[in-house]
Scaffold this active site. Structure first.
Site, PDB file in Angstrom:
ATOM      1  CD1 TRP A 194     -26.128  75.544  60.934  1.00  0.00           C
ATOM      2  CD2 TRP A 194     -24.056  75.038  61.854  1.00  0.00           C
ATOM      3  NE1 TRP A 194     -25.581  75.851  59.809  1.00  0.00           N
ATOM      4  CE2 TRP A 194     -24.480  75.486  60.466  1.00  0.00           C
ATOM      5  CE3 TRP A 194     -22.891  74.830  61.904  1.00  0.00           C
ATOM      6  CZ2 TRP A 194     -23.156  75.323  59.432  1.00  0.00           C
ATOM      7  CZ3 TRP A 194     -22.091  75.156  61.147  1.00  0.00           C
ATOM      8  CH2 TRP A 194     -21.939  75.669  60.381  1.00  0.00           C
ATOM      9  CG  ASP A 195     -29.923  70.943  63.091  1.00  0.00           C
ATOM     10  OD1 ASP A 195     -30.437  71.157  61.811  1.00  0.00           O
ATOM     11  OD2 ASP A 195     -29.422  69.371  62.471  1.00  0.00           O
ATOM     12  CG  LEU A 196     -32.362  73.962  69.368  1.00  0.00           C
ATOM     13  CD1 LEU A 196     -32.545  72.796  69.922  1.00  0.00           C
ATOM     14  CD2 LEU A 196     -32.348  74.974  70.206  1.00  0.00           C
ATOM     15  CG  HIS A 197     -34.767  70.359  63.842  1.00  0.00           C
ATOM     16  ND1 HIS A 197     -35.199  68.992  64.066  1.00  0.00           N
ATOM     17  CD2 HIS A 197     -33.336  69.527  63.428  1.00  0.00           C
ATOM     18  CE1 HIS A 197     -34.154  67.813  63.571  1.00  0.00           C
ATOM     19  NE2 HIS A 197     -33.200  68.342  63.551  1.00  0.00           N
TER      20      HIS A 197
END
Ligand SMILES: Nc1ncnc2c1ncn2[C@@H]1O[C@H](COP(=O)(O)OP(=O)(O)O)[C@@H](O)[C@H]1O
Ligand SMILES: [Mg+2]
Length: 303
Positions: A194-197
């Site tokens: 969901w938030d793999l930056h």
């Protein structure tokens, strides 16, 4: 005994206050840290780190192994992280060594520098793609939030959000909600991050790169691509051909993950809708230009 006192960095305190407002978390934080250091027999080992939400203290375990103590308030956004990390069990993600369910505190293996330090855009996107492929390959456990529920709620919330926006922005938001509506019948069953930056990928010893800071979600892999598409935006702008550079990132991600391009675009537009709705919820009356630019480039490529 830990020897040194835990100091909460002023910048972390200011950010926390901005996001969460007043509350006992910051006041109680040094005591919580001391309690965990004692309970898990840890010694502080270097300066604290932090993101927007967590305070992360480098520590040594009693046998001298480096680790970090991650302290964060338990919220709907952070509550799923321990279950996700336990499920991945180190495969493509940081290994969780201890978890205290009462406070939400975790002891994690210590990792190194962030992927944001790797300038080569193709290489960096390729690393994220490779990690997503591994994370998505693991069966999702019970108790993880579901994209189907979240996407339905986004569609439901769109008309109200549109009343806060001027006509052009409202029309774009409605187009995004239409795309999501058509995807709702098949929300997917993979375990997403969901938030793999680029700052949530750190160098490791066991593996070259590992994911940190997941917000696990069961859903379609296409919903996991946007942080790799919109992060490091200046780098896309600097190429002089933004649409081509964005399509190139998309191609790397969908090729490595073996995804149907249109469907992946559809769910990426769903993730743009989510970012826009969060901004409106925070009181914004204009959509973020990065998000609207991505929407305009991706809409013609979508389902
Ligand atoms: N396992 C780890 N090893 C080393 N540093 C870490 C580790 N986990 C987090 N950090 C550092 O702490 C920062 C914040 O942690 P993160 O889990 O991303 O929390 P947030 O939700 O606040 O972004 C990271 O950007 C990184 O610098
Ligand atoms: Mg982070």
């Amino acid at each position: 005994m830990t020897g040194t006192a835990v100091v909460v960095p002023a910048e972390y305190a200011a950010t926390h206050h901005q996001i969460f407002g007043d509350g006992p978390w910051l006041t109680d934080l040094p005591a919580l840290a001391e309690q965990r250091l004692e309970a898990w027999d840890l010694r502080l080992d270097g300066d604290p780190r932090h993101g927007m939400v967590a305070l992360v203290l480098p520590v040594l375990r009693s046998d001298g192994t480096p680790a970090v103590l991650k302290l964060q308030p338990v919220t709907t956004d952070t509550a799923g992280e321990p279950l996700g990390l336990r499920t991945w069990d180190g495969r493509g993600a940081v290994r969780m060594l201890e978890h205290d369910p009462d406070s939400g505190s975790m002891l994690l293996e210590r990792l190194g520098t962030a992927l944001s330090g790797v300038d080569d855009d193709d290489a960096a996107v390729g690393v994220i793609a490779g990690l997503l492929a591994r994370l998505h390959a693991v069966a999702a456990p019970a108790g993880v939030r579901a994209l189907g529920d979240i996407a339905s709620a986004m569609v439901r919330d769109t008309p109200q959000a549109c009343t806060q926006l001027e006509d052009g922005d409202a029309a774009l938001l409605r187009r995004l909600a239409d795309v999501v509506t058509d995807l709702l019948a098949e929300p997917g069953d993979r375990l997403l991050h969901w938030d793999l930056h680029y700052d949530n990928v750190l160098a490791g010893d066991r593996e070259p790169w590992l994911a940190i800071d997941p917000q696990p979600l069961i859903g379609d892999p296409g919903f996991d691509l946007l942080p790799a598409l919109d992060n490091r935006w200046e780098q896309l702008v600097a190429t002089g051909d933004l649409p081509a550079a964005l399509r190139r990132r998309l191609a790397i991600l969908t090729d490595v993950l073996g995804l149907d391009r249109r469907r992946a675009v559809g769910w990426s537009l769903g993730r743009v809708l989510q970012n826009c709705l969060w901004d409106v919820e925070d009181g914004e009356t204009r959509l973020n230009p990065v998000q609207t630019t991505i929407a305009e480039i991706l809409l013609p490529l979508g389902p």
